[in-house]
Design an enzyme around this catalytic site. Sequence first.
Site, PDB file in Angstrom:
ATOM      1  N   ASN A   7       5.065  -2.380   5.263  1.00 51.77           N
ATOM      2  CA  ASN A   7       5.233  -1.180   6.031  1.00 51.77           C
ATOM      3  C   ASN A   7       4.296  -1.038   7.182  1.00 51.77           C
ATOM      4  OD1 ASN A   7       4.880   1.625   6.363  1.00 51.77           O
ATOM      5  ND2 ASN A   7       3.487   2.123   4.772  1.00 51.77           N
ATOM      6  N   LYS A   9       3.817   1.275   9.471  1.00 53.90           N
ATOM      7  CA  LYS A   9       3.167   2.306  10.009  1.00 53.90           C
ATOM      8  C   LYS A   9       3.387   2.416  11.390  1.00 53.90           C
ATOM      9  CE  LYS A   9       0.291   2.307   6.042  1.00 53.90           C
ATOM     10  NZ  LYS A   9      -1.001   2.403   5.528  1.00 53.90           N
ATOM     11  N   HIS A  96       5.433   8.715   1.078  1.00 53.46           N
ATOM     12  CA  HIS A  96       4.156   7.994   1.443  1.00 53.46           C
ATOM     13  C   HIS A  96       2.928   9.014   1.439  1.00 53.46           C
ATOM     14  CE1 HIS A  96       1.111   5.609   3.402  1.00 53.46           C
ATOM     15  NE2 HIS A  96       1.469   4.537   2.604  1.00 53.46           N
ATOM     16  N   GLU A 165       0.398   3.683  -5.366  1.00 51.12           N
ATOM     17  CA  GLU A 165      -0.475   3.595  -4.337  1.00 51.12           C
ATOM     18  C   GLU A 165      -1.504   4.492  -4.536  1.00 51.12           C
ATOM     19  OE1 GLU A 165       1.285   1.357  -0.561  1.00 51.12           O
ATOM     20  OE2 GLU A 165       1.738   3.368  -0.279  1.00 51.12           O
TER      21      GLU A 165
HETATM   22  P1  PGA Z   1      -2.832  -0.871   3.080  1.00 55.16           P
HETATM   23  O1  PGA Z   1      -1.640   0.075   3.104  1.00 55.16           O
HETATM   24  O2  PGA Z   1      -2.103  -2.273   2.529  1.00 55.16           O
HETATM   25  O3  PGA Z   1      -2.900  -1.019   4.583  1.00 55.16           O
HETATM   26  O4  PGA Z   1      -3.574  -0.495   2.097  1.00 55.16           O
HETATM   27  C1  PGA Z   1      -0.699   0.121   1.912  1.00 55.16           C
HETATM   28  C2  PGA Z   1       0.489   1.606   2.412  1.00 55.16           C
HETATM   29  O5  PGA Z   1      -0.197   2.576   2.849  1.00 55.16           O
HETATM   30  O6  PGA Z   1       1.557   1.504   2.197  1.00 55.16           O
END
Ligand code: PGA
Length: 247
Positions: A7, A9, A96, A165
Amino acid sequence: MRYFIGNWKMFGVPKSINILNKINSFYSKDKNRKKYRVIITPPYTLIETFSKHFKSKKISIGSQNCYQKDQFSSNTAAISPFMIRSVGAKYTLVGHSDNRVEGDTNIMLKNKVHFALKNNLKVVFCIGENRADKKKKKTFSVLKKQITKVLDKKMNLNNIIVAYEPIWSIGTGNIPTENELFKTTLYIKKILKSINKKKRPLVLYGGSVDGKNVKMFKEIREIDGFLIGGASKSHKKFIDIIKNYYR
Ligand code: PGA
């Protein structure tokens, strides 16, 4: 089959395709490649280019979100599942925590899941408790609510992947213990089964996954893969996660 979903972002410009090219060349030579799938969710701006480029390859592209309506509407800046599918994405994240804090409600999420499935997108539905919930030992009740308020029997659960998550774990380097994660994953699977006995949606873990801690996760067979944020922006870190998982 395991899933490694990156992901991105708010990261990436057209030349960031180099990261995917490197992941793809690792993948095409990896002796374990039949055991897993790689999916990347770049920002909307890159979906079409990336999907075209990787069309005949094994990496699939998804979006990070979608609007809660079907095709076209008069909502400024909104992008519907129909539009996302039309540029080649096969998956979309829904729910999310970044979007939940910005106002995604259960009703909105239900519509997103419904219209995404209707438009042939597979849904990666994200759930997770925050730190206060965890402290008050409310993790299970929060997760149950998040799942049952959105997913229902009419949805094809085979096209839904649940990503657990914990919010307190995202981007912090903190992760649940092996025992906590084992119990939580089983609990999520139990709730999903209570919605539809015949379907077995996959359950992924997400939150600070890296090349080191992935070895611990691999002991928990109930975890079907990972949603990876920070570490998916570097081909090296992402590949390390896959390599160490199968080592
Ligand atoms: P991270 O993010 O691996 O940077 O903790 C996971 C996510 O938000 O999908």
